[in-house]
Scaffold this motif. Sequence first.
Motif, PDB file in Angstrom:
ATOM      1  N   LEU A  96       0.824  -1.203   0.000  1.00 21.32           N
ATOM      2  CA  LEU A  96       0.000   0.000   0.000  1.00 21.32           C
ATOM      3  C   LEU A  96       0.861   1.256   0.000  1.00 21.32           C
ATOM      4  O   LEU A  96       0.443   2.300  -0.495  1.00 21.32           O
ATOM      5  CB  LEU A  96      -0.946  -0.005   1.198  1.00 21.32           C
ATOM      6  CG  LEU A  96      -2.039  -1.089   1.180  1.00 21.32           C
ATOM      7  CD1 LEU A  96      -2.850  -1.036   2.455  1.00 21.32           C
ATOM      8  CD2 LEU A  96      -2.941  -0.940  -0.021  1.00 21.32           C
ATOM      9  N   LYS A  97       2.061   1.158   0.548  1.00 20.89           N
ATOM     10  CA  LYS A  97       2.992   2.288   0.529  1.00 20.89           C
ATOM     11  C   LYS A  97       3.368   2.631  -0.916  1.00 20.89           C
ATOM     12  O   LYS A  97       3.429   3.805  -1.284  1.00 20.89           O
ATOM     13  CB  LYS A  97       4.251   1.946   1.356  1.00 20.89           C
ATOM     14  CG  LYS A  97       5.338   2.975   1.309  1.00 20.89           C
ATOM     15  CD  LYS A  97       4.952   4.199   2.091  1.00 20.89           C
ATOM     16  CE  LYS A  97       6.150   5.140   2.166  1.00 20.89           C
ATOM     17  NZ  LYS A  97       5.756   6.491   2.371  1.00 20.89           N
ATOM     18  N   LYS A  98       3.563   1.594  -1.741  1.00 25.07           N
ATOM     19  CA  LYS A  98       3.887   1.821  -3.155  1.00 25.07           C
ATOM     20  C   LYS A  98       2.729   2.515  -3.868  1.00 25.07           C
ATOM     21  O   LYS A  98       2.943   3.450  -4.651  1.00 25.07           O
ATOM     22  CB  LYS A  98       4.188   0.490  -3.852  1.00 25.07           C
ATOM     23  CG  LYS A  98       5.464  -0.170  -3.413  1.00 25.07           C
ATOM     24  CD  LYS A  98       5.646  -1.484  -4.130  1.00 25.07           C
ATOM     25  CE  LYS A  98       6.836  -2.256  -3.606  1.00 25.07           C
ATOM     26  NZ  LYS A  98       6.975  -3.572  -4.229  1.00 25.07           N
ATOM     27  N   VAL A  99       1.515   2.071  -3.597  1.00 22.73           N
ATOM     28  CA  VAL A  99       0.343   2.681  -4.227  1.00 22.73           C
ATOM     29  C   VAL A  99       0.201   4.125  -3.772  1.00 22.73           C
ATOM     30  O   VAL A  99      -0.056   5.032  -4.580  1.00 22.73           O
ATOM     31  CB  VAL A  99      -0.931   1.866  -3.880  1.00 22.73           C
ATOM     32  CG1 VAL A  99      -2.178   2.563  -4.362  1.00 22.73           C
ATOM     33  CG2 VAL A  99      -0.850   0.463  -4.453  1.00 22.73           C
ATOM     34  N   GLU A 100       0.390   4.375  -2.477  1.00 20.54           N
ATOM     35  CA  GLU A 100       0.281   5.731  -1.946  1.00 20.54           C
ATOM     36  C   GLU A 100       1.326   6.647  -2.583  1.00 20.54           C
ATOM     37  O   GLU A 100       1.012   7.765  -3.012  1.00 20.54           O
ATOM     38  CB  GLU A 100       0.456   5.705  -0.432  1.00 20.54           C
ATOM     39  CG  GLU A 100       0.339   7.073   0.202  1.00 20.54           C
ATOM     40  CD  GLU A 100       0.621   7.025   1.693  1.00 20.54           C
ATOM     41  OE1 GLU A 100       0.258   8.001   2.349  1.00 20.54           O
ATOM     42  OE2 GLU A 100       1.210   6.046   2.176  1.00 20.54           O
TER      43      GLU A 100
END
Length: 124
Positions: A96-100
Motif C-alpha cells: 500500500l505504501k507503493k500505491v500511496e
Amino acid sequence: MAKDIRDLFDADNKRPNGTMPNNHEARFLCKLDNALPQEKQAKLSWIKIAASIVILLGITFGAFHYLNNQTQSVQVVDAGVPEDQTKTLGDISPDLKKVEDYYVAHINLELSKMKLTPGEQRVI
C-alpha cells in the motif's frame, strides 16, 4: 318448414320475462364444480399462498434494508491521537505504501503544472 314471424313473436311474448327457474343457482353451482374440479382449485390456492409469502418476504427485506440504511450514522470519536501522528497507507502494508507513493507523486505533478492564484493557493 317456413314459419310465420308473427307466430314466433307471439310465442316469445308469452314466455315470462325476468324470472329464473327455481333451481337455477343449484344447477349453476353443479356445472361450475364439474368445469373446475377441486384438485385444480386446491392447486391454485397453494400457488396464491406461495406467491403472497414471496411478495411479503420481498417487501420485508426491502423495507429492512431501506430503514437500516436510514438509521445508520457515523460517530466521530476522538481517540486522542494528535493530527501530526496520523497513519498512512504505508504504515499498514509495504504494498500500500507503493500505491500511496504513486498517487501522491502524480498529484504533486499535476499541482506543479497549475498556475496558482491567491484564491487557489489557499484551497490547496
